[in-house]
Design an enzyme around this catalytic site. Structure first.
Site, mmCIF file in Angstrom:
data_model
loop_
_atom_site.group_PDB
_atom_site.id
_atom_site.type_symbol
_atom_site.label_atom_id
_atom_site.label_comp_id
_atom_site.label_asym_id
_atom_site.label_seq_id
_atom_site.Cartn_x
_atom_site.Cartn_y
_atom_site.Cartn_z
ATOM 1 N N TYR A 39 0.830 -1.204 0.000
ATOM 2 C CA TYR A 39 0.000 0.000 0.000
ATOM 3 C C TYR A 39 0.867 1.257 0.000
ATOM 4 O O TYR A 39 0.632 2.203 -0.761
ATOM 5 C CB TYR A 39 -0.917 -0.025 1.229
ATOM 6 C CG TYR A 39 -1.944 1.067 1.269
ATOM 7 C CD1 TYR A 39 -3.071 1.012 0.459
ATOM 8 C CD2 TYR A 39 -1.809 2.146 2.145
ATOM 9 C CE1 TYR A 39 -4.030 2.010 0.503
ATOM 10 C CE2 TYR A 39 -2.763 3.144 2.202
ATOM 11 C CZ TYR A 39 -3.877 3.076 1.380
ATOM 12 O OH TYR A 39 -4.824 4.076 1.429
ATOM 13 N N ALA A 61 3.952 1.581 -1.037
ATOM 14 C CA ALA A 61 4.628 1.720 -2.328
ATOM 15 C C ALA A 61 3.681 2.278 -3.382
ATOM 16 O O ALA A 61 4.055 3.141 -4.190
ATOM 17 C CB ALA A 61 5.179 0.366 -2.775
#
Length: 250
Positions: A156, A158
């Site tokens: 999430y 990233a």
């Protein structure tokens, strides 16, 4: 209900992930602000069928942001009906949380596909409809996890960090040639949505204790931020990340 205003007077808006939660609040806020049309897009529109009845200027559209054929169909529909898009709000997103040593490749791929590639594809599909008038506002929902990280959310974080990086690039790219196409992000903190309402109260209390303002945010807090960045009030703002988190990350 917030009082109506005319910040979106006559504008054509597109919101993804619009059926509930933040997307619903954003769609309703843009509609109340005078948008000529809000296309409320979601892969499952069922939760929106009730609230959309109160807004004659909102049109539901079933959409998978990772489906090129569906994106092309929506773009063609809006072109035929209105000839342009003034505001795009990239809100659709998912989570598949796990610690690093437990996260599966499918967890990684699914979150990056929807949260990052989906925003890329959606923006790419709507961009020609902004270039018609060389003007528009793209607002993408990132997260404080994308700016500051969080345990168990490698995928999430990233994806949301990638959204910020894309947005900054778009702000430079889309303003070339005298265009007034702006791109900004909002990074919400802990917001009172269906997801957080399922969290045990003792966990919520711990979350609140970390927030200087002492409470979770409400979907309307994010929606008002979107309205500002979508409107002419922010006409000289592009490439920025607006944190709406009650002071959680300073």
């Amino acid at each position: 209900m917030n009082q109506p205003n005319d910040d979106m007077n006559g504008k054509i808006c597109v919101v993804t992930g619009a059926a509930r939660g933040l997307g619903r609040a954003i769609s309703e806020t843009l509609a109340r602000a005078g948008a000529a049309r809000v296309y409320a897009c979601d892969i499952n529109l069922t939760p929106a069928l009730g609230w959309m009845e109160g807004y004659p200027n909102v049109t539901g559209a079933t959409l998978d942001v990772c489906d090129p054929a569906a994106l092309s169909e929506l773009s063609g529909r809006i072109l035929a009906e209105h000839g342009r898009v003034d505001v795009l709000v990239n809100n659709a997103g998912i989570t598949r949380d796990a610690l690093l040593d437990k996260m599966t490749e499918s967890d990684w791929d699914l979150v990056l596909n929807v949260n990052l590639k989906g925003i890329f594809m959606m923006t790419q599909a709507m961009l020609p409809l902004m270039k018609v008038q060389m003007k528009g506002s793209i607002v993408s929902i990132s997260s404080i996890v994308g700016t500051d990280g969080n345990i168990g959310q490698s995928n999430y974080g990233a994806s949301k960090g990638g959204v910020i990086a894309m947005t900054k690039g778009w702000a430079k790219e889309l303003a070339r040639g005298g265009a007034q196409i702006r791109a900004n992000c909002i990074a919400p903190g802990f917001i009172n949505t269906e997801m957080t309402q399922a969290v045990p109260e003792k966990v919520l209390d711990k979350m609140r204790s970390r927030i200087p303002l002492g409470e979770l945010g409400e979907p309307r807090d994010i929606a008002e931020g979107v309205l500002f960045l979508a409107s002419e009030r922010s006409g000289y703002i592009t490439g920025q990340v607006l944190k709406i988190d009650g002071g959680l990350v300073l």
